[in-house]
Design a protein around this motif. Structure first.
Motif, PDB file in Angstrom:
ATOM      1  N   GLU A   1       0.836  -1.210   0.000  1.00 30.89           N
ATOM      2  CA  GLU A   1       0.000   0.000   0.000  1.00 30.89           C
ATOM      3  C   GLU A   1       0.867   1.255   0.000  1.00 30.89           C
ATOM      4  O   GLU A   1       0.569   2.230  -0.699  1.00 30.89           O
TER       5      GLU A   1
ATOM      6  N   ILE B   1       0.953   4.233  -2.796  1.00 27.87           N
ATOM      7  CA  ILE B   1       0.888   5.668  -2.486  1.00 27.87           C
ATOM      8  C   ILE B   1       2.057   6.398  -3.139  1.00 27.87           C
ATOM      9  O   ILE B   1       1.896   7.477  -3.728  1.00 27.87           O
TER      10      ILE B   1
ATOM     11  N   GLU C   1       1.459   6.851  -6.872  1.00 27.86           N
ATOM     12  CA  GLU C   1       0.454   7.878  -7.138  1.00 27.86           C
ATOM     13  C   GLU C   1       1.034   9.275  -6.902  1.00 27.86           C
ATOM     14  O   GLU C   1       0.770  10.205  -7.665  1.00 27.86           O
TER      15      GLU C   1
ATOM     16  N   HIS D   1      -3.938   4.822  -1.078  1.00 29.23           N
ATOM     17  CA  HIS D   1      -3.351   5.447  -2.264  1.00 29.23           C
ATOM     18  C   HIS D   1      -4.355   6.248  -3.083  1.00 29.23           C
ATOM     19  O   HIS D   1      -3.957   7.029  -3.946  1.00 29.23           O
TER      20      HIS D   1
ATOM     21  N   TYR E   1      -4.816   9.745  -0.146  1.00 27.75           N
ATOM     22  CA  TYR E   1      -3.789  10.239   0.785  1.00 27.75           C
ATOM     23  C   TYR E   1      -3.691  11.749   0.774  1.00 27.75           C
ATOM     24  O   TYR E   1      -3.397  12.381   1.813  1.00 27.75           O
TER      25      TYR E   1
END
Length: 259
Positions: free
Chosen positions: A26, A30, A33, A94, A97
């Protein structure tokens, strides 16, 4: 970014990931992204500077600088926030955030004298909508998707050190005392993202940069480093006090000469 390299660089372990309730997959999502968005964020920060801070006399500041959050620091902060406040940050992933992390775009404004904070404060609170009814409490439910709505998203606050001279007005700003950290904080919703503005004197910035480079947050449990940082903090506070005395002395001399 490899998991081992990240954990080593930020003095973390697999146990820290478990405590934060987040997997490396995860965090990696993130990171990917964020890397897609970072150039956009950099442009938004530049636009904010050009629109509101380029005229430093109008803004009431000495100088400024800005940055987007370093990717490794973003992941470290997510781990830390989920550990410190699991209820508030439990939904972070993600896809969202940027709704939780308010300093992806960070701007520092600097003052020559500590008392000059009020000029910048009034400039910002008059320039942007400052309505307590729309301050963000729930990071997901309260997120405004209108990219054209620019406003102050949290009540402005100041961190002050115990023993500092009284220069802040609690009717103007939340005052958080008792630590060693000195800084004004504003969160502005601008072009679809949050912009964090921190205001400090030049002396405070010098201490903060050294403390963040050496102590915070990776060696905050090292007693010797913390003691040295506190000493440097006191010295920077004394330098700010002396600067204010200098200015008052100059004003007194000018008043006497004019008479």
């Amino acid at each position: 970014m490899e998991k081992f390299d990240f954990l080593s660089a930020y003095n973390l372990t697999d146990n820290d990931l478990m405590a934060a309730g987040i997997t490396w997959d995860e965090l990696d999502a993130i990171l990917k992204e964020y890397q897609k968005t970072e150039e956009l964020l950099r442009g938004i920060g530049k636009d904010f500077i050009n629109d509101y801070l380029y005229d430093i006399d109008k803004a009431g500041i000495h100088s400024y600088r800005y940055r987007t959050k370093e990717p490794g620091h973003l992941l470290e902060k997510i781990i830390r926030k989920r550990t410190e406040n699991p209820d508030r940050f439990a939904g972070l992933d993600h896809t969202n955030y940027y709704k939780y992390i308010t300093d992806l775009i960070g701007i520092r404004v600097f003052f020559l004298y500590r008392e000059d904070w009020i000029h910048f404060h009034r400039y910002i609170t008059r320039t942007f909508e400052n309505n307590p009814d729309i301050y963000v409490e729930d990071r997901l439910a309260d997120f405004d998707n209108d990219t054209a709505h620019y406003y102050i998203a949290e009540r402005p606050k100041v961190y002050k050190r115990s023993g500092d001279s009284r220069i802040y007005d609690e009717k103007e700003i939340d005052i958080i005392a008792g630590g060693i950290y000195r800084s004004l904080h504003y969160i502005i919703k601008y072009k679809g993202y949050y912009v964090e503005i921190q205001g400090r004197t030049l002396f405070e910035e010098g201490w903060s940069e050294i403390d963040h480079d050496i102590v915070y947050p990776y060696y905050k449990d090292d007693e010797m480093l913390k003691d040295f940082s506190k000493l440097l903090n006191r010295l920077s506070g004394m330098a700010d006090e002396m600067s204010s005395y200098f200015r008052r002395m100059k004003q007194d001399l000018n008043d006497r000469n004019s008479k």
